[in-house]
Write an enzyme that holds these catalytic residues in place. Structure first.
Site, PDB file in Angstrom:
ATOM      1  N   ALA A 264      15.231 -36.437  23.333  1.00  0.00           N
ATOM      2  CA  ALA A 264      15.176 -37.614  22.465  1.00  0.00           C
ATOM      3  C   ALA A 264      15.838 -38.769  23.210  1.00  0.00           C
ATOM      4  O   ALA A 264      16.629 -38.550  24.128  1.00  0.00           O
ATOM      5  CB  ALA A 264      15.920 -37.318  21.173  1.00  0.00           C
TER       6      ALA A 264
ATOM      7  N   GLY B 293      14.798 -32.420  22.997  1.00  0.00           N
ATOM      8  CA  GLY B 293      13.520 -32.685  22.349  1.00  0.00           C
ATOM      9  C   GLY B 293      12.347 -32.393  23.265  1.00  0.00           C
ATOM     10  O   GLY B 293      11.240 -32.082  22.790  1.00  0.00           O
TER      11      GLY B 293
ATOM     12  N   GLU C 279      11.721 -28.854  22.921  1.00  0.00           N
ATOM     13  CA  GLU C 279      11.215 -28.621  21.558  1.00  0.00           C
ATOM     14  C   GLU C 279       9.721 -28.945  21.471  1.00  0.00           C
ATOM     15  O   GLU C 279       8.965 -28.253  20.783  1.00  0.00           O
ATOM     16  CB  GLU C 279      12.037 -29.441  20.555  1.00  0.00           C
ATOM     17  CG  GLU C 279      13.451 -28.862  20.413  1.00  0.00           C
ATOM     18  CD  GLU C 279      14.366 -29.723  19.572  1.00  0.00           C
ATOM     19  OE1 GLU C 279      14.520 -30.918  19.903  1.00  0.00           O
ATOM     20  OE2 GLU C 279      14.931 -29.212  18.589  1.00  0.00           O
TER      21      GLU C 279
ATOM     22  N   GLU D   3      21.861 -30.092  23.619  1.00  0.00           N
ATOM     23  CA  GLU D   3      22.355 -30.983  22.563  1.00  0.00           C
ATOM     24  C   GLU D   3      23.838 -30.826  22.267  1.00  0.00           C
ATOM     25  O   GLU D   3      24.526 -31.813  22.008  1.00  0.00           O
ATOM     26  CB  GLU D   3      21.545 -30.784  21.276  1.00  0.00           C
ATOM     27  CG  GLU D   3      20.178 -31.458  21.293  1.00  0.00           C
ATOM     28  CD  GLU D   3      19.069 -30.586  21.870  1.00  0.00           C
ATOM     29  OE1 GLU D   3      19.381 -29.596  22.548  1.00  0.00           O
ATOM     30  OE2 GLU D   3      17.880 -30.885  21.643  1.00  0.00           O
TER      31      GLU D   3
HETATM   32  N1  3HC Z   1      17.826 -40.783  26.525  1.00  0.00           N
HETATM   33  C1  3HC Z   1      18.024 -42.008  27.027  1.00  0.00           C
HETATM   34  N2  3HC Z   1      18.353 -42.236  28.319  1.00  0.00           N
HETATM   35  C2  3HC Z   1      18.478 -41.163  29.123  1.00  0.00           C
HETATM   36  C3  3HC Z   1      18.297 -39.852  28.655  1.00  0.00           C
HETATM   37  C4  3HC Z   1      17.949 -39.674  27.285  1.00  0.00           C
HETATM   38  N3  3HC Z   1      17.715 -38.465  26.761  1.00  0.00           N
HETATM   39  N4  3HC Z   1      18.498 -39.005  29.683  1.00  0.00           N
HETATM   40  C5  3HC Z   1      18.788 -39.753  30.752  1.00  0.00           C
HETATM   41  N5  3HC Z   1      18.788 -41.063  30.425  1.00  0.00           N
HETATM   42  C6  3HC Z   1      19.000 -42.217  31.306  1.00  0.00           C
HETATM   43  C7  3HC Z   1      20.388 -42.210  31.938  1.00  0.00           C
HETATM   44  O1  3HC Z   1      21.324 -42.856  31.106  1.00  0.00           O
HETATM   45  C8  3HC Z   1      20.137 -42.967  33.226  1.00  0.00           C
HETATM   46  O2  3HC Z   1      20.096 -44.333  32.892  1.00  0.00           O
HETATM   47  P1  3HC Z   1      20.584 -45.460  33.949  1.00  0.00           P
HETATM   48  O3  3HC Z   1      19.678 -45.297  35.120  1.00  0.00           O
HETATM   49  O4  3HC Z   1      20.428 -46.712  33.182  1.00  0.00           O
HETATM   50  O5  3HC Z   1      22.021 -45.126  34.269  1.00  0.00           O
HETATM   51  C9  3HC Z   1      18.729 -42.549  33.608  1.00  0.00           C
HETATM   52  O6  3HC Z   1      18.134 -42.041  32.416  1.00  0.00           O
HETATM   53  C10 3HC Z   1      18.662 -41.475  34.667  1.00  0.00           C
HETATM   54  O7  3HC Z   1      19.478 -40.394  34.264  1.00  0.00           O
HETATM   55  P2  3HC Z   1      20.210 -39.465  35.316  1.00  0.00           P
HETATM   56  O8  3HC Z   1      20.992 -40.300  36.257  1.00  0.00           O
HETATM   57  O9  3HC Z   1      20.928 -38.421  34.544  1.00  0.00           O
HETATM   58  O10 3HC Z   1      18.951 -38.863  36.078  1.00  0.00           O
HETATM   59  P3  3HC Z   1      18.761 -37.456  36.772  1.00  0.00           P
HETATM   60  O11 3HC Z   1      17.444 -37.519  37.420  1.00  0.00           O
HETATM   61  O12 3HC Z   1      19.967 -37.109  37.578  1.00  0.00           O
HETATM   62  O13 3HC Z   1      18.718 -36.373  35.577  1.00  0.00           O
HETATM   63  C11 3HC Z   1      18.030 -35.506  33.433  1.00  0.00           C
HETATM   64  C12 3HC Z   1      17.649 -36.377  34.657  1.00  0.00           C
HETATM   65  C13 3HC Z   1      18.204 -34.053  33.897  1.00  0.00           C
HETATM   66  C14 3HC Z   1      16.927 -35.601  32.425  1.00  0.00           C
HETATM   67  C15 3HC Z   1      19.375 -36.018  32.882  1.00  0.00           C
HETATM   68  O14 3HC Z   1      19.282 -37.404  32.685  1.00  0.00           O
HETATM   69  C16 3HC Z   1      19.797 -35.412  31.574  1.00  0.00           C
HETATM   70  O15 3HC Z   1      20.365 -34.350  31.556  1.00  0.00           O
HETATM   71  N6  3HC Z   1      19.550 -36.138  30.472  1.00  0.00           N
HETATM   72  C17 3HC Z   1      19.999 -35.762  29.144  1.00  0.00           C
HETATM   73  C18 3HC Z   1      19.270 -34.578  28.622  1.00  0.00           C
HETATM   74  C19 3HC Z   1      19.657 -34.314  27.201  1.00  0.00           C
HETATM   75  O16 3HC Z   1      20.814 -34.172  26.861  1.00  0.00           O
HETATM   76  N7  3HC Z   1      18.660 -34.237  26.330  1.00  0.00           N
HETATM   77  C20 3HC Z   1      18.887 -34.004  24.930  1.00  0.00           C
HETATM   78  C21 3HC Z   1      18.863 -35.294  24.211  1.00  0.00           C
HETATM   79  S1  3HC Z   1      19.206 -35.128  22.495  1.00  0.00           S
HETATM   80  C22 3HC Z   1      17.778 -34.493  21.842  1.00  0.00           C
HETATM   81  O17 3HC Z   1      16.826 -34.283  22.536  1.00  0.00           O
HETATM   82  C23 3HC Z   1      17.778 -34.287  20.352  1.00  0.00           C
HETATM   83  C24 3HC Z   1      16.575 -33.531  19.889  1.00  0.00           C
HETATM   84  O18 3HC Z   1      16.907 -32.199  19.673  1.00  0.00           O
HETATM   85  C25 3HC Z   1      16.035 -34.105  18.612  1.00  0.00           C
END
Ligand code: 3HC
Length: 653
Positions: free
Chosen positions: A69, A108, A111, A131
């Site tokens: 998400a 997400g 998911e 999450e």
């Molecule tokens: N939403 C918004 N922005 C995000 C994001 C997300 N889910 N994930 C990463 N970003 C942004 C980062 O803030 C960063 O922004 P910036 O360039 O402005 O600083 C940019 O994307 C690149 O991120 P990384 O430097 O982390 O890039 P990598 O290539 O090293 O890693 C990744 C990519 C493995 C996808 C890593 O970003 C990551 O682990 N992201 C978070 C994953 C996560 O926690 N997902 C769950 C979200 S909550 C959810 O999904 C709820 C659902 O159940 C309803």
């Protein structure tokens, strides 16, 4: 292949052999922002109604499938369609939907994939429901569909820990159905074609295998003990272990739990940490600056710290040349490093081939001249100014002028070390935390004359070492130890004012620190700080409040756990309140005429927090730290500040 159809600004589709290939393109990580959800829904509706579409493949543009998400949307009003409704539509589509997982499928993202009727991934993909690391639980079916696919125990392990699985493990667990050996999308199209007309496997319709209650209890107990009071892991356990109930009931519970947690302070703190980690590498003055190439790293001083740094460097693929004062000391250092590598081998973190390769990249010496090939030399010798200056002046004579010199000093002034060298612009600080091969934090010290590309190199090396680098200016103790001093000072004031060590420690542990301050002191030993205080005695401002209790303890031989007693007694190794220490504290209060009062847990926590935040403010004002969130990262990753409280600067706001 047909022409491309745009379903929204970020979702497009092409028809390949009757299969609609839907590509999400929402840089940087294809998060399921409002536009993605809307586009995906339109694509599904199109597939549903179009006679020319037999099946659907969903994939991501770039190196990510879907990063989850959009975390940046949290806290804003939710726009329709919601992710759960899009996911429901995927699962219920009458035509086959295949997830072509080209990279990370997280939160997400996974998911979405779980609701597809088949999952095929590239060999480099990764899947997970991280999450809980953001203080929330999966909110679009993860806690209900994953147990249906792989069973409750395995789902519990993944969801409550938030850990990421690689394709081999994901295949073994049954999260994915296949790893594509060649081009992913054509393979996914072939799978989709093959599924046309067959009965579809809908994850939500699968039965959940009942799990052994004792096994679940054991896994849950471990998770909850590690959670240290955080809400999300406990909620994840509750949702996953009750996944045997009807799907709709489980999904409704999951969604409302997700929404409540999403709006909690804990989740806001962990989101702050997530963005802080990404922000910290954006450093003023380094835009467009190229780091210098580094292949070989010299490490001077092969004690505990130097050996840890060597292991981190070998693990990152660098060649390492270790230097110590004598051939015997160098050999001892080599043995220590090999010992650490062997531990990695026996724990499975390293395989035999990796172990041999790392060993082959290590050499040790007692001769300065052997460091000539180094691109970067990190010193981890005794923390004495003259010793370090002498070493750097010797290195000046043997290493190339463009090679970089880094000092690992904790308290000395690296500007003074740099000024004594022939090329001060190539000197930086790289302040590792012990054990250096384990701790993630690395303070990268920008000295007064450090060249921008030298700083950029320090940051690039830190990243390659898989550290979290935070840039700090020069001040005694840099960011971390300056704040830690304020924290320690406040704890000692509290002692004099009326709190006892075990009360302060209990308040800190209740806040989320893994261990209270006085217990940490006892574990580390009190003598190093005592020696420092003695050195500083001559220059100490007599008007400043100084607490003598720690000195009295040291004079009485209470030097910590190794001595069998310190701030606590340790009968049978168990930390116990010692009346002798209480008497020393009471005597110190009486000597200053302080009437002690009692403190609540909350009051102790607030005083400690305010002391840290005030010192943080001072560091910002002095330009030592670039932003409050950098300070938070230092305290979380180097000093045990609980991440779910966001760090001292976030927590005080
Ligand atoms: N939403 C918004 N922005 C995000 C994001 C997300 N889910 N994930 C990463 N970003 C942004 C980062 O803030 C960063 O922004 P910036 O360039 O402005 O600083 C940019 O994307 C690149 O991120 P990384 O430097 O982390 O890039 P990598 O290539 O090293 O890693 C990744 C990519 C493995 C996808 C890593 O970003 C990551 O682990 N992201 C978070 C994953 C996560 O926690 N997902 C769950 C979200 S909550 C959810 O999904 C709820 C659902 O159940 C309803």
């Amino acid at each position: 292949m047909s022409e491309t159809t745009s379903f929204s600004a970020t979702v497009s589709g092409t028809i390949d052999n009757g299969i609609l290939v839907v590509t999400l393109d929402n840089a940087p990580v294809n998060a399921t922002s409002g536009d993605v959800r809307a586009g995906l829904e339109k694509a599904l509706s199109h597939a549903e109604s179009s006679a020319s579409v037999d099946a659907v493949v969903i994939t991501g543009a770039g190196k990510t499938f879907i990063g989850g998400a959009d975390i940046k949307e949290f806290g804003k009003p939710a726009l329709d369609p919601t992710l759960p409704s899009v996911i429901e539509k995927i699962e219920n589509l009458e035509k086959p939907v295949v997830a072509a997982i080209n990279g990370a499928a997280l939160g997400g993202g996974l998911e979405v994939a779980l609701a597809c009727h088949y999952r095929i991934s590239s060999p480099t993909a990764q899947v997970g429901l991280p999450e809980v690391k953001l203080g929330i639980v999966p909110g679009a079916g993860g806690t209900q569909r994953l147990p249906r696919l792989i069973g409750i125990p395995a789902a519990l392990d993944l969801i409550a820990s938030g850990r990421i699985a690689k394709p081999d493990e994901a295949l073994k667990l049954g999260i994915i159905d296949q790893i594509a050996q060649n081009d992913l999308v054509p393979a996914a199209v072939a799978v989709a074609r093959n599924l046309v007309g067959k009965s579809l496997r809908r994850t939500g319709a699968l039965d959940v295998a009942p799990a052994d209650a004792a096994e679940l209890e054991k896994i849950s107990g471990k998770i909850l003990a590690k959670a240290r009071g955080q809400k999300a892991p406990a909620e994840a356990v509750r949702l996953v272990t009750s996944a045997t109930r009807p799907l709709a009931e489980g999904l409704a519970d999951e969604r409302s739990t997700f929404l409540t947690l999403r709006d909690s302070r804990e989740a806001a703190a962990l989101r702050h940490v997530f963005f802080a980690e990404r922000e910290s590498s954006k450093v003023d003055g380094l835009e467009g600056v190229e780091p210098r190439p580094v292949k070989t790293i010299g490490i001077c001083g092969l004690g505990l710290m130097g050996s840890g740094i060597a292991v981190a460097a070998l693990g990152a693929g660098y060649a390492v040349i270790g230097l110590d004062q004598t051939a015997e000391a160098a050999e001892k250092g080599r043995e220590r490093i090999i010992g650490l590598l062997e531990r990695n081998l026996s724990s499975g973190r390293l395989d035999q081939a990796g172990f041999e390769a790392q060993k082959a990249r290590l050499s040790v010496t007692a001769s300065d001249a052997d460091l000539a090939p180094c691109d970067l030399v990190i010193e981890a010798v005794f923390d004495d100014l003259n010793v370090k200056i002498d070493l750097f002046q010797r290195l000046d004579r043997v290493i190339r002028p463009e090679a970089i010199l880094a000092t690992n000093t904790s308290y000395l002034n690296p500007d003074e070390i740099a000024a004594a060298t022939a090329h001060p612009e190539r000197v930086i600080g790289m302040h590792f935390f012990s054990p250096a091969h384990v701790m993630r934090l690395l303070e990268v010290v920008r000295c007064a004359r450090t060249a921008p590309d030298v700083l950029a190199t320090g940051l690039a090396v830190a990243k390659k070492l898989r550290k979290l680098p935070v840039v700090t200016g020069v001040t005694e103790g840099f960011i971390g130890n300056r704040i830690f001093s304020a924290y320690r000072r406040e704890a000692e004031f509290l002692l004099e004012d009326g709190a006892l060590p075990h009360e302060i420690d209990a308040a800190l542990e209740n806040y989320g620190f893994p261990m209270g301050l006085f217990a940490v002191y006892d574990m580390a030993g009190l003598e190093i700080a005592w020696a420092r205080r003695k050195r500083q005695a001559a220059t100490r401002d007599p008007a400043e409040r100084y607490v003598e209790i720690a000195d009295t303890l040291c004079e009485a031989g209470r030097l910590g756990q190794k001595a069998g007693r310190g701030w606590y007694a340790y009968p049978d190794g168990k930390r116990t309140v010692d009346p002798e220490v209480t008497a020393i504290i009471e005597a110190a209060r009486a000597k200053k005429g302080i009437t002690p009062r009692s403190f609540s847990t909350e009051e102790i926590q607030q005083r400690m927090l305010q002391a840290m935040a005030a010192e943080g403010e001072a560091l910002l004002k002095e330009g030592i730290a670039a932003r409050p969130s950098d300070i938070d990262l230092v305290m979380i990753n180097g000093y045990g500040f609980p991440a779910h409280k966001g760090g001292p600067m976030f927590a005080r706001s």
